[in-house]
Design an enzyme around this catalytic site. Structure first.
Site, PDB file in Angstrom:
ATOM      1  CG  ASP A   1       8.530 -29.768  -9.667  1.00 48.78           C
ATOM      2  OD1 ASP A   1       8.502 -31.217  -9.785  1.00 48.78           O
ATOM      3  OD2 ASP A   1       9.112 -29.334  -8.245  1.00 48.78           O
TER       4      ASP A   1
ATOM      5  CG  ASP B   1       9.427 -32.655 -14.369  1.00 48.55           C
ATOM      6  OD1 ASP B   1       9.117 -34.516 -14.436  1.00 48.55           O
ATOM      7  OD2 ASP B   1       8.806 -32.616 -13.439  1.00 48.55           O
TER       8      ASP B   1
ATOM      9  CG  ASP C   1       6.900 -34.419 -11.691  1.00 49.79           C
ATOM     10  OD1 ASP C   1       7.331 -35.868 -12.162  1.00 49.79           O
ATOM     11  OD2 ASP C   1       7.228 -34.138 -10.609  1.00 49.79           O
TER      12      ASP C   1
ATOM     13  CB  CYS D   1       4.673  -0.292   2.455  1.00 48.77           C
ATOM     14  SG  CYS D   1       3.262  -1.172   2.815  1.00 48.77           S
TER      15      CYS D   1
ATOM     16  CB  CYS E   1      -1.009  -0.125   0.867  1.00 51.00           C
ATOM     17  SG  CYS E   1       0.459  -0.248   3.166  1.00 51.00           S
TER      18      CYS E   1
END
Lengths: 59, 732
Positions: free
Chosen positions: B622, B626, B438, B33, B30
């Site tokens: 992942d 793969d 996977d 911050c 926001c």
């Protein structure tokens, strides 16, 4: 209709000014962050750096 | 122990002795911050300036060179309550930003010209309807030409360049008819103006460029935004390595700064961030993220270590190496090249439309030309009518039809924490009819968890948890986490390869292997219940408990599988893990077709066979193993926890632990594809109305302008429906 000779360059000139302003905005990075500046306006923190605003700020 | 950190690679040294660094900030949401960070840093004398980019969640900090170490900036941000990670702007991102700015500049120029030419054109149209002086009309036309020709030469470049590229490659894309339409419209208008004619199409040509540039810009914007946020995520992962210096001291360095030949210390419980050869030390390695195999493997001197594996038991010193030939990475690289090659056969929906569209439109224009000549018209007039056919059919709506849907869908996906890396992935995802999962890290969570919690008394779990908290071993961490991450017990002794012990109430408390805790009987009982789990035992005097730790299914996995089935997709599991580990997961999800123990090339081979059988495969995976399969599949999805290579190969990346985004992406992509086709069909219907008008010779510039902007508007409004009306919760 002679007035057109003046009016159209005028209209074009205004349009070009707008375009130039747009380019300037882009070059100076005004479209880099589209969210932050809207909130930055609400901040009063920059007043502290300005000596004239000193009396209003509780220290 | 405070560890010295070295972040100097991230610092950019500017003119005038100013050093700067860009940081991705976690949890900056926001304006509050933003103020806290900017003011907090500005209050510091050493820091020249700090500027937050709220849209990108980044902060740029500048300080006088030499006054401050970059690590101090991060410490200061930490004091303000923000975790920040340095960020290395990469070249690809820069070129993307440049391309976006280029398009925005074109868009600005085209918009300016379109407005001014329309101003002139409207005057001419209304003048034609009443009593415009031909000299005034010519003057207006010449003014239009003066604006239109330089604009087209400047802002039309993206289309011209792409058309030339396509023609050189011997193909036809959407930009070929666009370029032809623009050039002919402008050329004809100049000739017409020269001949003092009533109609000129400068406005049509420039409007076309303007609308199409909007489509292009949206497309580019989507891609850049995805890449920026993906870059933030990569920075937030904050992968560092402990580099060993020649004098034996260590420095924490970001992975980006580690060079081949450097020596790196890897502590037990650390994820390995580099590839290299073990120099000293002995340990066990969990390679599940790399190979899918969940059983730890021993590693010793001269063993090869891959990034993404987890060091379990002992500290290792590793000499970093670039991927050498004959290694797993080399093999994966080779497979990736093969996979990418096999995939490039896919033709995008828009290009397929262009292939049909371009010859059809050009044939119609030619037929019009010849038809009017046969009808007895002079060839100049016949040519003008033929060109108006080309202008009116110019794929203005077609150019927007697909990018507009892609942008709307991509932002809808983004709200559901899914990042789309390529626009055409949506089309491919919508076509998928088979999902290949996977197992390790995809259907299951990458970190193991305590699974028999219900069977364990709370006081025992608390005691074991306190002991476990003293260790970095992933199994111990799982127990500590299940116990609510308590403070570590005092004076814990670590027995290498066995477990931990400490004194509690005058008796020794142990946590570790079954033999270490003499818990064989107990272990046999637990093993019968959880055959695939890793067991870890705890003993305190006579009290003895065996914990079963295993990789848990991702939250929402069962529902997702169910939902995918409802969407008509067939499901399979293709894993590199043992059969005993794969079968229970498949059973829990009700997936009957599964294969275990597959190597990366076997996975890719599986996919190639399926593709040959005409299946459109969605690969969800992942691991490093793969990556070739992800690259070779029709379309692929990775979780954010995936290895770098896998994420790079996947078309779509989802955030968070839950598997739900997979099913939601499929549902949204199908809707998007339906809308794209709807838009394309609308463009066809539009042509059915517009082309006869043009062929008959009634397409005045006014008709062309109305038809073009009307159809673009309809297509864009239709695209806006893409983000709505799909079941599933939104995340904002």
């Amino acid at each position: 209709m002679d007035i057109l000779v003046i009016l159209f360059p005028l209209a074009l000139g205004l349009g070009l000014t707008g375009l130039a302003a747009f380019f300037w905005c882009m070059r100076s990075g005004q479209f880099v962050d589209l969210e932050g500046p809207g909130w930055r306006v609400l901040s009063d923190e920059d007043l502290r750096a300005d000596p004239r605003a000193e009396p209003h700020e509780p220290r | 122990m405070s560890v010295h950190q070295d972040l100097s690679v991230f610092v950019r040294h500017g003119a005038g002795g100013v050093a700067g660094m860009e940081l991705a900030v976690e949890g900056m949401r926001c304006a509050g911050c933003m103020h806290a960070i900017e003011n907090g840093l500005a209050a510091d004398r050493d820091i020249l300036g700090a500027r937050v980019n709220l849209a990108l969640k980044r902060v740029t900090v500048e300080w006088k060179d030499g006054v401050l170490r970059p690590e101090a900036v991060i410490e200061r941000l930490a004091k303000l309550g923000f975790t920040a990670y340095p960020f290395l702007p990469d070249g690809e991102r820069d070129s993307d930003t440049r391309e976006e700015r280029r398009l925005l500049r074109y868009l600005g120029v085209a918009g300016f010209s379109a407005m001014n030419i329309m101003l002139l054109s409207v005057s001419v149209w209304s003048g034609n309807a009443s009593d415009i002086d031909p000299t005034t009309r010519d003057f207006f036309h010449w003014l239009s030409a003066l604006i239109a020709l330089p604009t087209a030469a400047f802002a039309g470049r993206p289309f011209f360049e792409s058309a030339i590229r396509a023609l050189r490659a011997g193909a036809v894309n959407m930009d070929v008819p666009i370029t032809l339409g623009i050039l002919l419209a402008l050329g004809m208008s100049v000739v017409e103006t020269w001949n003092h004619a009533e109609h000129a199409y400068f406005d049509g040509a420039i409007m076309l460029i303007f609308f199409l540039l909007i489509g292009r810009y949206l497309d580019q914007l989507m891609r850049r935004r995805t890449r920026d946020l993906a870059g933030n995520l990569a920075a937030l992962k904050a992968e560092t390595a402990l580099r060993l210096l020649a004098d034996g001291s260590t420095v924490v360095m970001p992975i980006a700064a580690i060079q081949p030949g450097d020596r790196v210390l890897i502590q037990p419980g650390d994820r390995v961030g580099v590839d290299g050869i073990v120099e000293t030390g002995e340990s066990e390695i969990d390679a599940s993220l790399v190979t899918g195999e969940t059983t730890p493997q021993p590693i010793a001197r001269d063993g090869r270590l891959y990034a993404g594996t987890m060091n379990l038991t002992g500290a290792l010193t590793v000499r970093v190496e670039a991927a050498a030939t004959g290694t797993l990475l080399d093999e994966i690289d080779r497979l990736m090249a093969r996979a990418v090659e096999s995939r490039s056969r896919y033709v995008k929906l828009s290009d397929r439309a262009a292939r049909l569209y371009a010859p059809l439109v050009h044939a119609t224009a030619l037929a019009t030309f010849l038809g009017w000549i046969a009808f007895g018209l002079a060839w100049q007039q016949a040519l003008i009518i033929a060109i108006t056919v080309l202008i009116i059919t110019c794929p203005c709506a077609l150019g927007l039809a697909i990018p507009a849907v892609q942008v709307v869908t991509a932002s809808a996906l983004f709200r559901r924490k899914v990042m789309l890396k390529q626009g055409d992935a949506l089309e491919r995802l919508a076509e998928a009819d088979l999902v290949v999962f996977d197992k390790t890290g995809t259907l299951t969570l990458p970190e193991p968890e305590l699974i028999d919690r219900g069977a364990i008394p709370a006081d025992r779990l608390a005691k074991a948890g306190a002991l476990a908290a003293a260790s970095h071993h992933p199994l111990a961490r799982a127990i500590a986490q299940a116990a609510g991450a308590p403070a570590p017990a005092g004076s814990v002794t670590e027995h290498r390869g066995l477990g931990l012990s400490c004194l509690l109430d005058g008796r020794e408390m142990r946590l570790g292997s079954i033999a270490f805790c003499a818990a064989e009987a107990e272990a046999a009982r637990v093993a019968a219940q959880h055959p695939t789990a890793s067991l870890i035992a705890w003993r305190h005097g006579a009290e003895c408990t065996v914990f079963a730790v295993d990789q848990r299914l991702r939250p929402g996995a069962v529902e997702t599988v169910q939902r995918l089935r409802e969407l008509g997709l067939e499901l399979r599991i293709v894993s590199g893990d043992r059969l005993e580990a794969v079968a229970p997961v498949a059973a829990a999800l009700g997936i009957t077709q599964f294969q275990a123990g597959l190597k990366p090339d076997e996975k890719l081979q599986q996919l190639e066979e399926l593709a040959r059988a005409g299946r459109k495969v969605l690969m969800v995976g992942d691991g490093l193993n793969d990556a070739p399969a992800l690259a070779g599949a029709h379309v692929s999805i990775s979780p954010i926890s995936a290895s770098h290579l896998a994420q790079a190969a996947a078309d779509i990346v989802f955030l968070g632990d839950a598997l739900g985004p997979v099913a939601e992406s499929v549902a949204l992509s199908r809707k998007a594809r339906a809308l794209m086709l709807e838009n394309l069909w609308f463009a066809v219907a539009y042509n059915f109305v517009a082309v006869p008008i043009a062929v008959a010779g009634f397409a005045t510039p006014l008709v062309a302008a109305a038809a073009m902007s009307g159809s673009s508007l309809v297509v864009t409004l239709n695209a806006l429906r893409a983000g709505r009306g799909v079941a599933g919760k939104r995340e904002d």
